[in-house]
Design a protein around this motif. Structure first.
Motif, PDB file in Angstrom:
ATOM      1  N   THR A 189       0.849  -1.191   0.000  1.00 29.51           N
ATOM      2  CA  THR A 189       0.000   0.000   0.000  1.00 29.51           C
ATOM      3  C   THR A 189       0.884   1.239   0.000  1.00 29.51           C
ATOM      4  O   THR A 189       1.880   1.286   0.714  1.00 29.51           O
ATOM      5  CB  THR A 189      -0.911   0.023   1.240  1.00 29.51           C
ATOM      6  N   HIS A 192      -3.238   0.453  -3.874  1.00 29.67           N
ATOM      7  CA  HIS A 192      -2.634  -0.878  -3.838  1.00 29.67           C
ATOM      8  C   HIS A 192      -1.429  -0.922  -4.769  1.00 29.67           C
ATOM      9  O   HIS A 192      -1.523  -0.568  -5.944  1.00 29.67           O
ATOM     10  CB  HIS A 192      -3.674  -1.916  -4.261  1.00 29.67           C
ATOM     11  N   ASP A 193      -0.300  -1.352  -4.224  1.00 29.82           N
ATOM     12  CA  ASP A 193       0.945  -1.484  -4.989  1.00 29.82           C
ATOM     13  C   ASP A 193       1.429  -2.919  -4.816  1.00 29.82           C
ATOM     14  O   ASP A 193       2.189  -3.226  -3.904  1.00 29.82           O
ATOM     15  CB  ASP A 193       1.974  -0.477  -4.472  1.00 29.82           C
ATOM     16  N   GLU A 194       0.969  -3.802  -5.682  1.00 31.31           N
ATOM     17  CA  GLU A 194       1.219  -5.242  -5.537  1.00 31.31           C
ATOM     18  C   GLU A 194       2.701  -5.581  -5.541  1.00 31.31           C
ATOM     19  O   GLU A 194       3.164  -6.361  -4.719  1.00 31.31           O
ATOM     20  CB  GLU A 194       0.512  -6.004  -6.666  1.00 31.31           C
ATOM     21  N   THR A 242     -10.717   0.993  -8.506  1.00 29.11           N
ATOM     22  CA  THR A 242     -10.985  -0.436  -8.534  1.00 29.11           C
ATOM     23  C   THR A 242     -12.003  -0.771  -7.453  1.00 29.11           C
ATOM     24  O   THR A 242     -12.468   0.111  -6.737  1.00 29.11           O
ATOM     25  CB  THR A 242      -9.669  -1.229  -8.330  1.00 29.11           C
ATOM     26  N   ARG A 290      -5.684   1.550  -7.345  1.00 36.05           N
ATOM     27  CA  ARG A 290      -4.582   0.649  -7.665  1.00 36.05           C
ATOM     28  C   ARG A 290      -3.553   1.401  -8.493  1.00 36.05           C
ATOM     29  O   ARG A 290      -3.916   2.167  -9.385  1.00 36.05           O
ATOM     30  CB  ARG A 290      -5.136  -0.539  -8.457  1.00 36.05           C
TER      31      ARG A 290
END
Length: 88
Positions: free
Chosen positions: A22, A49-51, A66, A76
């Motif tokens: 995150t 969100h930062d995967e 999203t 995202r």
């Protein structure tokens, strides 16, 4: 028949990446006051969100809206537009 959903996208600067997957992104925009016609600057802080964990503080990023991923996280990170240096 399925409908095509137009998702909102905003551009902002990363100010925090201390959480897992995150980042906190600041989005600045200008709005005109409806009565006085003065241009006001509004700042919005969004959790995104930062995967992959690719964002660092100071980066300019593109966000897309999203589904809700948590209580406050509805955005995202799609792309890092430019790498930046954090302000001290």
């Amino acid at each position: 028949m399925t409908e095509v959903v137009k998702r909102r996208h905003w551009y902002g600067d990363v100010v925090s990446n201390k959480m897992q997957k995150t980042v906190v992104v600041v989005v600045s925009r200008s709005v005109v006051h409806p009565v006085y016609k003065k241009v006001l600057r509004r700042v919005t802080r969004l959790k995104a969100h930062d995967e992959s964990g690719m964002c660092k503080i100071g980066d300019r990023v593109k966000l897309v809206q999203t589904r809700p991923l948590s209580k406050e996280k509805n955005w995202r990170v799609v792309q890092v537009m430019e790498k930046g240096q954090p302000e001290k």
